[in-house]
Design an enzyme around this catalytic site. Structure first.
Site, PDB file in Angstrom:
ATOM      1  N   CYS A  84      -4.077  10.442  10.522  1.00 21.59           N
ATOM      2  CA  CYS A  84      -3.097  11.414  10.021  1.00 21.59           C
ATOM      3  C   CYS A  84      -3.494  12.857  10.363  1.00 21.59           C
ATOM      4  O   CYS A  84      -2.657  13.675  10.741  1.00 21.59           O
ATOM      5  CB  CYS A  84      -2.919  11.265   8.516  1.00 21.59           C
ATOM      6  SG  CYS A  84      -4.442  10.999   7.640  1.00 21.59           S
ATOM      7  N   ARG A  89      -8.035   2.267  18.333  1.00 24.45           N
ATOM      8  CA  ARG A  89      -7.767   3.612  18.868  1.00 24.45           C
ATOM      9  C   ARG A  89      -8.641   3.951  20.091  1.00 24.45           C
ATOM     10  O   ARG A  89      -8.256   4.776  20.899  1.00 24.45           O
ATOM     11  CB  ARG A  89      -7.981   4.662  17.776  1.00 24.45           C
ATOM     12  CG  ARG A  89      -6.902   4.623  16.712  1.00 24.45           C
ATOM     13  CD  ARG A  89      -7.107   5.684  15.655  1.00 24.45           C
ATOM     14  NE  ARG A  89      -6.173   5.537  14.532  1.00 24.45           N
ATOM     15  CZ  ARG A  89      -6.431   5.928  13.292  1.00 24.45           C
ATOM     16  NH1 ARG A  89      -7.597   6.507  13.008  1.00 24.45           N
ATOM     17  NH2 ARG A  89      -5.563   5.761  12.322  1.00 24.45           N
ATOM     18  N   GLY A 142       0.831  -1.215   0.000  1.00 25.64           N
ATOM     19  CA  GLY A 142       0.000   0.000   0.000  1.00 25.64           C
ATOM     20  C   GLY A 142       0.859   1.255   0.000  1.00 25.64           C
ATOM     21  O   GLY A 142       2.092   1.184   0.098  1.00 25.64           O
ATOM     22  N   ARG A 192      -3.977 -11.574  -2.917  1.00 25.59           N
ATOM     23  CA  ARG A 192      -3.939 -10.944  -4.253  1.00 25.59           C
ATOM     24  C   ARG A 192      -2.533 -10.364  -4.521  1.00 25.59           C
ATOM     25  O   ARG A 192      -2.015 -10.454  -5.621  1.00 25.59           O
ATOM     26  CB  ARG A 192      -5.002  -9.836  -4.282  1.00 25.59           C
ATOM     27  CG  ARG A 192      -5.149  -9.096  -5.596  1.00 25.59           C
ATOM     28  CD  ARG A 192      -6.430  -8.244  -5.614  1.00 25.59           C
ATOM     29  NE  ARG A 192      -6.761  -7.667  -4.319  1.00 25.59           N
ATOM     30  CZ  ARG A 192      -6.263  -6.493  -3.880  1.00 25.59           C
ATOM     31  NH1 ARG A 192      -5.398  -5.834  -4.607  1.00 25.59           N
ATOM     32  NH2 ARG A 192      -6.614  -5.992  -2.700  1.00 25.59           N
ATOM     33  N   HIS A 214      -1.689  16.907   3.847  1.00 21.67           N
ATOM     34  CA  HIS A 214      -2.955  17.438   4.385  1.00 21.67           C
ATOM     35  C   HIS A 214      -2.695  18.841   4.948  1.00 21.67           C
ATOM     36  O   HIS A 214      -1.651  19.090   5.544  1.00 21.67           O
ATOM     37  CB  HIS A 214      -3.449  16.565   5.544  1.00 21.67           C
ATOM     38  CG  HIS A 214      -4.034  15.242   5.147  1.00 21.67           C
ATOM     39  ND1 HIS A 214      -4.270  14.861   3.850  1.00 21.67           N
ATOM     40  CD2 HIS A 214      -4.430  14.190   5.925  1.00 21.67           C
ATOM     41  CE1 HIS A 214      -4.805  13.638   3.832  1.00 21.67           C
ATOM     42  NE2 HIS A 214      -4.896  13.187   5.080  1.00 21.67           N
TER      43      HIS A 214
HETATM   44  C1  2RA Z   1      -7.881   9.900   4.966  1.00 24.83           C
HETATM   45  N1  2RA Z   1      -7.180  10.038   7.265  1.00 24.83           N
HETATM   46  O1  2RA Z   1      -7.165  10.879   4.736  1.00 24.83           O
HETATM   47  C2  2RA Z   1      -7.817   9.193   6.290  1.00 24.83           C
HETATM   48  C3  2RA Z   1      -7.190   7.855   6.193  1.00 24.83           C
HETATM   49  N2  2RA Z   1      -5.806   7.920   5.953  1.00 24.83           N
HETATM   50  O2  2RA Z   1      -8.665   9.433   4.145  1.00 24.83           O
END
Ligand code: 2RA
Length: 341
Positions: free
Chosen positions: A129, A99, A12, A39, A242
């Site tokens: 994140c 969590r 991933g 897979r 982000h």
């Molecule tokens: C997102 N925080 O950004 C979630 C999962 N990584 O979709």
């Protein structure tokens, strides 16, 4: 001493970053086992100049694994993390599976590292994140002046949804520039040249699960259930990184200068805060591919006597997931041989 490491979800986007960061940081790996779904089993993935075979998680025997880094979603974590822990591995899981579990510490390396010591299930949970980057920035302020309330709007890149979302943004963008209709397979509506106010699933209270993670995880990691958190999570047509607009209210007044000075000394933080074009951090110019949590646009809220506004940007795949997981693994090893990190 070198240890045996398993990376679950090795093919991933986060799995790939885990391998890169283990190598970059010289993590003492004796044996490395790459695990994924049936897979993906049989593929080969590069680590430290070697091509390693990806094995099928379902049939893998975790005996002898010391540290297992999971980034394979909640279902896989719930099914397999306990059996890795039962075999003696310390599991660090990136999913939301554990969590909320009081027996599983939820840890941001720069914020509450001591919490990893109490892990009766042998599992440590990596926060989401968006929570990770927000708390690396806010923890120093909370310690200095106490945070009563956080309003946060996030601008989350598509890499947070995974490889398919990265491909969807690329395909839609190219397609639209060639006057083709946007095909929506990963997101419910077009993501190219658009922003989508939806992350995760909808809850009965009108928020989404991505938004509620910011509420619950913040209170748990800062150890203060009185903190009010109001979140709006938005998906934006950005590949990596982000961004978050934060508006906080502190118990004691903190000026912008005091906040800036606090953050300049804060672990894992880089302040980019000049009142000029480019004097602020962005996903493309700063965060993508780098480790710090960047903070800018620090200013006192004109509408509240103890309010502060700030802009926080970080690479959601690195610090948001893989880097923190490796930092926690380093803390586990440090704790193991008694030399506290
Ligand atoms: C997102 N925080 O950004 C979630 C999962 N990584 O979709």
């Amino acid at each position: 001493n070198p240890v045996n490491v398993a990376v679950v979800g090795a093919t991933g986007v986060v799995g790939e970053a885990l391998l890169a960061i283990l190598h970059e940081r010289g993590f003492p790996v004796a044996q490395l086992r790459l695990l994924a779904s049936e897979r993906s089993a049989g593929e080969r993935v590069e680590f430290a100049g070697r091509k390693l075979l990806v094995e099928d998680l379902a049939t893998f025997d975790p005996e002898g694994i010391d540290v297992a880094l999971f980034s394979a979603g909640s279902d896989v974590a719930r099914e397999h993390a306990p059996r890795f822990a039962a075999a003696g591995a310390t599991v660090i899981d990136n999913s939301s599976a554990f969590r909320d579990d009081p027996q599983v510490p939820l840890v941001v390396a720069e914020v509450n590292p001591g919490a990893i010591a109490d892990r009766p299930r042998g599992i440590i949970a990596n926060p989401n994140c968006s929570t990770m980057q927000m708390l690396v920035a806010l923890a120093p302020i909370h310690r200095a002046a106490g945070i009563e309330r956080i309003n946060v709007a996030t601008y989350q890149s598509v890499s947070g949804t995974g490889r398919g979302a990265l491909e969807e943004l690329g395909r839609q963008t190219a397609g639209m520039l060639n006057f083709r209709e946007a095909k929506c397979e990963v997101y419910p509506v077009q993501i190219a040249f658009n922003v989508i106010p939806h992350g995760g699933d909808f809850c009965d209270n009108g928020y989404t699960t991505e938004e509620m993670k910011l509420v619950h995880e913040t209170r748990r990691i800062l150890g203060d259930d009185s903190i009010g958190v109001n979140a709006t999570v938005v998906r934006v047509p950005v590949f990596y990184g982000h961004s978050e607009a934060l508006h906080i209210e502190t118990r004691e007044k903190l000026t912008a200068r005091q906040a800036r000075e606090l953050l300049q000394d804060a672990p894992g933080v880089e302040v980019v805060d000049e009142p000029r074009g480019g004097g602020y951090p962005t996903a493309v110019t700063h965060a993508s591919g780098h480790d710090p949590v960047y903070v800018g646009r620090i200013r006192e809220d004109l509408s509240h006597p103890r309010g502060l506004s700030l802009w926080v940007v970080a690479d959601n795949i690195r610090k948001g997931a893989a880097l923190n997981a490796v930092q926690l693994a380093e803390l586990v090893l440090a704790g193991r041989d008694g030399t506290r990190a």
